[in-house]
Scaffold this motif. Sequence first.
Motif, PDB file in Angstrom:
ATOM      1  N   TYR A   1      15.945  -1.918 -12.097  1.00 41.66           N
ATOM      2  CA  TYR A   1      15.629  -1.524 -11.040  1.00 41.66           C
ATOM      3  C   TYR A   1      13.813  -1.342 -11.408  1.00 41.66           C
ATOM      4  N   ALA A   2      13.050  -1.899 -10.557  1.00 43.48           N
ATOM      5  CA  ALA A   2      11.739  -1.918 -10.350  1.00 43.48           C
ATOM      6  C   ALA A   2      10.978  -1.102  -9.603  1.00 43.48           C
TER       7      ALA A   2
ATOM      8  N   ARG B   1      13.640   4.467 -20.613  1.00 40.45           N
ATOM      9  CA  ARG B   1      12.779   3.700 -21.203  1.00 40.45           C
ATOM     10  C   ARG B   1      12.602   2.556 -20.421  1.00 40.45           C
ATOM     11  N   SER B   2      11.104   1.646 -20.454  1.00 43.23           N
ATOM     12  CA  SER B   2      10.841   0.697 -20.019  1.00 43.23           C
ATOM     13  C   SER B   2      10.830  -0.385 -21.094  1.00 43.23           C
ATOM     14  N   TYR B   3      11.164  -1.756 -20.845  1.00 47.51           N
ATOM     15  CA  TYR B   3      10.921  -2.491 -21.797  1.00 47.51           C
ATOM     16  C   TYR B   3      10.006  -3.584 -21.603  1.00 47.51           C
ATOM     17  N   TYR B   4       9.464  -4.288 -22.830  1.00 43.94           N
ATOM     18  CA  TYR B   4       8.537  -5.566 -22.437  1.00 43.94           C
ATOM     19  C   TYR B   4       9.024  -6.329 -23.525  1.00 43.94           C
TER      20      TYR B   4
ATOM     21  N   ASN C   1       2.666   4.249 -12.448  1.00 46.35           N
ATOM     22  CA  ASN C   1       2.643   3.920 -11.118  1.00 46.35           C
ATOM     23  C   ASN C   1       3.569   2.792 -10.896  1.00 46.35           C
ATOM     24  N   ALA C   2       4.001   2.133 -12.117  1.00 44.24           N
ATOM     25  CA  ALA C   2       5.031   0.932 -12.163  1.00 44.24           C
ATOM     26  C   ALA C   2       5.757   1.011 -13.195  1.00 44.24           C
ATOM     27  N   VAL C   3       7.028   0.855 -13.006  1.00 43.24           N
ATOM     28  CA  VAL C   3       8.178   0.567 -14.247  1.00 43.24           C
ATOM     29  C   VAL C   3       9.345  -0.075 -13.884  1.00 43.24           C
ATOM     30  N   THR C   4       9.922  -0.618 -14.672  1.00 39.79           N
ATOM     31  CA  THR C   4      11.394  -1.078 -14.353  1.00 39.79           C
ATOM     32  C   THR C   4      12.288  -0.458 -15.522  1.00 39.79           C
ATOM     33  N   LEU C   5      13.444   0.195 -14.814  1.00 43.76           N
ATOM     34  CA  LEU C   5      14.547   0.914 -15.596  1.00 43.76           C
ATOM     35  C   LEU C   5      15.773   0.053 -15.430  1.00 43.76           C
ATOM     36  N   ARG C   6      16.342   0.027 -16.663  1.00 37.88           N
ATOM     37  CA  ARG C   6      17.764  -0.576 -16.781  1.00 37.88           C
ATOM     38  C   ARG C   6      18.712   0.433 -16.270  1.00 37.88           C
ATOM     39  N   TYR C   7      20.100   0.119 -15.801  1.00 34.91           N
ATOM     40  CA  TYR C   7      20.851   0.936 -15.543  1.00 34.91           C
ATOM     41  C   TYR C   7      22.156   0.289 -16.032  1.00 34.91           C
ATOM     42  N   TYR C   8      22.963   1.137 -16.554  1.00 35.93           N
ATOM     43  CA  TYR C   8      24.278   0.484 -17.149  1.00 35.93           C
ATOM     44  C   TYR C   8      25.573   1.395 -16.604  1.00 35.93           C
TER      45      TYR C   8
ATOM     46  N   SER D   1       0.969  -1.376  -0.071  1.00 33.32           N
ATOM     47  CA  SER D   1       0.061   0.139  -0.002  1.00 33.32           C
ATOM     48  C   SER D   1       0.885   1.257   0.005  1.00 33.32           C
ATOM     49  N   GLN D   2       2.043   1.033  -0.207  1.00 30.71           N
ATOM     50  CA  GLN D   2       2.957   2.364  -0.417  1.00 30.71           C
ATOM     51  C   GLN D   2       3.963   2.219  -1.608  1.00 30.71           C
ATOM     52  N   LEU D   3       4.830   3.240  -1.516  1.00 32.31           N
ATOM     53  CA  LEU D   3       5.902   3.238  -2.696  1.00 32.31           C
ATOM     54  C   LEU D   3       7.171   1.944  -2.353  1.00 32.31           C
ATOM     55  N   THR D   4       7.172   1.295  -3.422  1.00 31.47           N
ATOM     56  CA  THR D   4       8.306   0.159  -3.123  1.00 31.47           C
ATOM     57  C   THR D   4       8.931   0.012  -4.339  1.00 31.47           C
ATOM     58  N   ASN D   5      10.174  -0.695  -4.058  1.00 32.65           N
ATOM     59  CA  ASN D   5      11.142  -0.823  -5.081  1.00 32.65           C
ATOM     60  C   ASN D   5      12.023  -2.192  -4.835  1.00 32.65           C
ATOM     61  N   ASP D   6      12.515  -2.768  -5.916  1.00 34.94           N
ATOM     62  CA  ASP D   6      13.493  -3.934  -6.171  1.00 34.94           C
ATOM     63  C   ASP D   6      14.479  -3.693  -7.051  1.00 34.94           C
TER      64      ASP D   6
END
Lengths: 328, 133
Positions: free
Chosen positions: A58-59, A89-92, A126-133, A34-39
């Motif tokens: 990073y999600a 950019r987020s990827y699918y 509200n939800a996204v996964t970003l890649r970090y190089y 119910s709150q901002l979260t990350n993984d």
Amino acid sequence: MLYRNFNFFFLVWVLLTSLTACQEEEYILPEPISQLTNDCLKRTIGPSIASLPIEFAYAMAIPKSQGKLVSAQVEASIPGGTGTYLEHRSYYTNSGGVDIPVTVGSPSTAVDNGKSSKVTFTVDTNAVTLRYYYIVPDEAKGQTVSFTFSVNSSDGKTASYKMGPYNISKMSIKKNLTVSNGTNAFISIEDMAIYNATSAAAIPDKVDLVYLYRASPASFTHALVSPSADAAYLPSVTLPTGLKKSTKLRKVFGLQDRNLANLQFGIYVDDIDLTSVDMTDMPNYAIGLRAEAGVWVETADKKYRAYIYINSVNATGSAVLSMLRYTL
Amino acid sequence: MTIYFKIILAVLLLTSSFFSCEKDSFVDEDGLLITFRSECFVSNFELLGADFVTVRAAPAIIDTVAQTIDVLVLFGTDLKNVYPQFTLATDCKLDPKITGKMDLSNLSDSKIFTVVSGNRLVRKPYKLIIKYQ
């Protein structure tokens, strides 16, 4: 009598306990976040080598009722090299297995003197996964590096995720060096470079190996030979003046390092391999080399050890080499 | 009377626990089973380089009568760092043992490997003769 009664009660007690079953634990529905979260997860495996990237995913997410994502940033304990960025950019993955990008923010900017990369979201999400190089910088060799990923949301909350520390290899890497028989044939481990005869004559103390190709005898073919090796292994070769180093070589087959082999195979050469390889009594020549073979190298002054991988060979007398070098 | 009997039985049990079993005499000093086989020969020979790839230019010629193994190795073979591999008759063993890489670079002094039969009664020395291509 008392003894008999005791035995009887003991037997009954054992029987009763054996009939007792364990109570089943009831399943409890997990509480929705119910709150901002990350993984976060690290996508790159194998050793972290200067000039190569370490990739993370990073999600982050926040329930719609709480607001939206505003910005994401990554802070590295050692500023990354040129080319370090947080993906905007987020990827699918589509049905064909191809990663399709969806732009969610502005391209990342370097902040905090290059230590951090920041992306500000330009779409309501509200939800996204970003890649970090993270490009491993030269100055990080032999050290550890750690990362702090963080995200800000419109309700003023911040979540962060720490990754690492990760050991950075002491190795240097150089890929796809083309050598050719008689022309660009002089290899310097110190410079991790190939020279022609004129250039080699100017730096004789840096030339460790000579590449040559001979069709006959059939076992000779592609070879790496020290300038001071027996003349039998340098047939019809006129060395530039001053070349006299005796470099130890140990042939290897089936060690296709993933980084050297341009991301094929699943084997990695790491610092420990270069420090532990036994080079005692090894010869100063390696003949009969072929594609996907390699050689361990120890320079005459024992300052460097290297692993040279043969990416490809050409029967006209040329080859493509890649190398990992470790300073002892 | 019963007590005496029990004491004697207990003493007997205690003393028997001090006896150990006699060692099996059907294994040799390497812990290998000694069998009834007397066959004693080398059936195949391989020579690998430091990269564990063969350095032979042709199949090894094994003469079981003359007890020699002739090997022709490739030009440029580094014989200081090679791994010989012997295939022996069933239950045989080799002396000296090959525990890792070997230096066979002294071509004038042919190395002798002795094959010992399964019953450990027959010993046949084989001379390893290496020549460059």
